[in-house]
Design an enzyme around this catalytic site. Structure first.
Site, mmCIF file in Angstrom:
data_model
loop_
_atom_site.group_PDB
_atom_site.id
_atom_site.type_symbol
_atom_site.label_atom_id
_atom_site.label_comp_id
_atom_site.label_asym_id
_atom_site.label_seq_id
_atom_site.Cartn_x
_atom_site.Cartn_y
_atom_site.Cartn_z
ATOM 1 C CB SER A 64 -0.981 0.098 1.187
ATOM 2 O OG SER A 64 -1.935 0.946 0.958
ATOM 3 C CG ASP A 88 -4.111 -1.372 0.503
ATOM 4 O OD1 ASP A 88 -3.189 -2.208 0.776
ATOM 5 O OD2 ASP A 88 -4.583 -0.193 0.688
#
Length: 324
Positions: free
Chosen positions: A56, A186
């Site tokens: 991320s 993510d």
């Protein structure tokens, strides 16, 4: 093929890993820590690590380091683009959040394109592993630079697309569909702390023995919270606002303990301070200056250990098997 990959890291020298957690705008903390290391120790941080893993926001930083950006330049990316990415006029997006993703991906994509340009993921000068998750196939997905002969696809993907895919946090951003049409979200849904992903890559793909590994793992700090007793027998309503935090916290602790067990607690340095829970938002752009100040405080205390444990090692040459 694995023997081919092993040739690039052969020998008895130490193999150092830099692992960077996810955490949204709290990547400011990570970038500021790395910037402080470079300034205090007068080094280029990437020169001292053989493999960099990031999920991320940590994935964005990892890609930046691989493409030659300094932590200070990455920090400037957060300062300049963060308020645009997490723009929330009149708190409207917080209301909208109950029904659909909180933010448009347009500002995030524009910021990533601005900082990475047209460069491909495979132009990284460092070995990288960047987790994502494929919703369409309900399976993990890890972007990897071509540090093994069989890794023939990810290196061609534009760097900004890899960064978008690893940072498409569910409920905050829609799934990323720009990489071969896959529904990528993510990587934090399964590897917010990517330390174990990095260990598996070093051991399994690069054939580096466990006793050669040393890791610097940087989190985006954790909130000090009290788990109310209602959760003991609670249903969906009391658990709903807390379940994501519990899962992320539990997963990170487990990964950290497993990595310490595998490569030895003396070979893992983890920076992940506990702070007031109110500071642990993914989109708290108003706290950017406070995050930098916090990074200055904790890096000051950690600097002697970082110097002594990691700076005496310079990463060996990385010769990719394929080039864009």
């Amino acid at each position: 093929m694995q023997q081919e990959a092993a040739r690039s890291v052969a020998g008895d020298v130490r193999f150092q890993i830099l692992s960077l957690d996810g955490g949204g705008i709290r990547g400011v903390f990570t970038a500021a820590i790395l910037a402080a290391i470079e300034k205090d120790l007068k080094v280029k941080i990437a020169d001292h690590f053989d493999l960099i893993a990031g999920t991320s926001t940590g994935g964005i930083i990892s890609i930046g380091l691989g493409l030659g950006l300094s932590p200070s330049e990455i920090l400037e990316f957060y300062r300049h683009h963060g308020p645009r990415i997490f723009d929330n006029p009149l708190r409207w997006r917080s209301v909208q959040w109950w029904l659909r993703r909180k933010y448009s991906p347009a500002a995030l994509e524009a910021g990533l394109r601005a900082v990475f340009g047209d460069r491909a993921f495979g132009e990284s000068s460092k070995r990288l592993v960047v987790p994502s998750y494929n919703l369409g196939e309900d399976d993990v997905y890890v972007f990897r630079t071509p540090h093994a002969e069989r890794l023939r696809r990810d290196y061609l993907v534009p760097a900004w697309q890899v960064a978008l895919a690893t940072s498409a946090a569910p409920t905050y951003f829609p799934a990323c569909r720009v990489v071969d049409g896959m529904r990528l979200v993510d990587g934090g849904v399964w590897a917010n702390n990517p330390a174990m992903v990095a260990v598996v890559e070093a051991l399994g793909t690069l054939r580096v023995p466990l006793d050669r590994l040393r890791m610097l793992s940087i989190g985006t700090y954790e909130g000090v919270v009290r788990r109310p007793g209602i959760l003991d027998a609670g249903g969906a309503l009391p658990w709903a606002p807390r379940v994501a935090d519990v899962l992320l916290r539990a997963g990170s602790i487990a990964v950290n303990n497993q990595v310490r067990f595998l490569i030895g607690k003396d070979d893992v340095t983890r920076l992940d301070p506990r702070v007031p829970a109110r500071d642990c938002t993914l989109d708290g752009v108003s706290q950017i200056d406070a995050m930098v100040a916090r990074a200055m405080h904790y890096s000051r205390h950690a600097m002697p250990e970082i110097h002594d444990r990691f700076m005496d090692h310079r990463a060996g040459p990385y010769n990719p098997f394929h080039k864009p």
